[in-house]
Design a protein around this motif. Structure first.
Motif, PDB file in Angstrom:
ATOM      1  N   ALA A 115      88.688 -22.456  -7.505  1.00  0.00           N
ATOM      2  CA  ALA A 115      88.471 -21.477  -8.567  1.00  0.00           C
ATOM      3  C   ALA A 115      88.590 -22.137  -9.935  1.00  0.00           C
TER       4      ALA A 115
ATOM      5  N   THR B  69      84.219 -16.958 -11.225  1.00  0.00           N
ATOM      6  CA  THR B  69      85.345 -17.876 -11.096  1.00  0.00           C
ATOM      7  C   THR B  69      85.195 -18.826  -9.918  1.00  0.00           C
ATOM      8  N   GLN B  70      84.379 -18.487  -8.943  1.00  0.00           N
ATOM      9  CA  GLN B  70      84.251 -19.299  -7.733  1.00  0.00           C
ATOM     10  C   GLN B  70      83.027 -20.212  -7.755  1.00  0.00           C
TER      11      GLN B  70
ATOM     12  N   HIS C 162      76.801 -21.126  -5.513  1.00  0.00           N
ATOM     13  CA  HIS C 162      77.833 -20.803  -4.521  1.00  0.00           C
ATOM     14  C   HIS C 162      77.151 -20.567  -3.182  1.00  0.00           C
TER      15      HIS C 162
ATOM     16  N   GLN D 292      87.562 -15.122  -0.337  1.00  0.00           N
ATOM     17  CA  GLN D 292      87.967 -15.639  -1.636  1.00  0.00           C
ATOM     18  C   GLN D 292      88.321 -14.543  -2.631  1.00  0.00           C
ATOM     19  N   LEU D 293      87.571 -13.424  -2.605  1.00  0.00           N
ATOM     20  CA  LEU D 293      87.705 -12.410  -3.645  1.00  0.00           C
ATOM     21  C   LEU D 293      88.427 -11.153  -3.173  1.00  0.00           C
TER      22      LEU D 293
END
Length: 314
Positions: free
Chosen positions: A2, A33-34, A41, A51-52
């Protein structure tokens, strides 16, 4: 890994973000952010959910997939397939809103739609998708046919790039050399050879009676579905149905079968994910034969009027 990203105040009054759900908006902010320093991505709903949404297990990868579909429909992300046959995505407006200090080189493949290097001509396959006919390279201006004295004019391709399209300025003066005839009456190869390029407004021979293909988009089918409902369905239901319809159209399913499946879905009020089964039922269901009613037996009785019953044959 991140990263710290920037969210501008204008994001909260963005019409594009206002057109999607709150969960899709949060997924979009999380992707900021990733994503790597180029805004790319992996396009994998389970990875993004881990991740989220790791502390929100009720928002499953299936819901994340719906979020990504809304972001793609709104033009906020672009989903594509890499050379390794894996799915990737990138944020379309990344370069406009994210200023990265010393950006790292991306390890993910570039988007073939947005990240093509400037000045590189598209491949033959890409040009074929833009125009149905690929013209050969035109000869130089002023080249003469040997022994005929005629000037060969370059073919005009409406889908060509700006540099090729600029050659059309040579067409008008070259046709005026034939005695001032209008452009539609002059052919570059003489009256016996016929025109080199067919007029775009004419119909090819044999195609006048050909039926037009039934080209219907997913948006049109969903609009018909919503118009037939007594009350407009929720936006999430229409969005899910739209994605299922788009998948069926990509498989080559006829729009008539999809309409039949949508009619069954509207009548039964089922979940949007069962639409493929309803379309399959509409396509391949065998109608149940109507049973024939047996003829009721009538016992024989002696007629009251023998002459009438036997037609005076006795």
């Amino acid at each position: 890994m991140a990263r710290i990203r920037t969210i501008k105040p204008e994001a909260f009054v963005s019409e594009s973000l206002a057109a999607i759900t709150l969960t899709a908006e949060r997924t979009f902010f999380g992707l900021l952010t990733q994503a790597d320093d180029q805004g790319r991505h992996r396009d994998h709903a389970a990875i993004i959910a881990g991740q989220l949404w790791v502390l929100r297990p009720d928002h499953t990868p299936a819901y994340v997939e719906e979020d990504l579909a809304q972001l793609a429909d709104a033009g906020l992300i672009c989903r594509y397939q890499g050379p390794d046959h894996k799915r990737y995505l990138h944020i379309v407006t990344w370069q406009q809103h994210q200023k990265i200090n010393r950006p790292s080189k991306s390890r993910l493949p570039a988007c073939p739609h947005h990240d093509a290097p400037a000045g590189i001509m598209p491949s033959t396959a890409e040009r074929a998708t833009r125009g149905s006919v690929t013209e050969p390279a035109p000869p130089p201006h002023g080249a003469h046919r040997e022994g005929s004295g005629e000037v060969l004019e370059p073919a005009v391709n409406p889908d060509a790039d700006d540099e090729t399209a600029g050659q059309t300025n040579f067409t008008e003066p070259s046709m005026k050399e034939h005695g001032g005839f209008p452009a539609a009456a002059v052919t570059p190869h003489g009256p016996d050879l016929g025109p080199r390029i067919m007029d775009l407004g004419t119909t090819p021979s044999g195609g006048a009676s050909a039926p037009a293909p039934d080209t219907v988009s997913a948006q049109q089918l969903i609009a018909e579905y919503a118009a037939a409902c007594t009350h407009r369905p929720p936006r999430d239901v229409l969005g899910h149905l739209g994605r299922e319809v788009r998948k069926l159209l990509d498989e080559g399913i006829a729009p008539a079968h999809i309409r039949s499946g949508l009619e069954r879905h509207r009548a039964k009020g089922l979940h949007a994910s069962v639409l493929p089964s309803l379309v399959h039922e509409a396509m391949n269901a065998t109608p149940t034969p109507t049973p024939t009613m047996p003829v009721a037996h009538k016992p024989w009785t002696n007629p009251g009027d023998i002459a009438t019953a036997y037609g005076e044959e006795l």
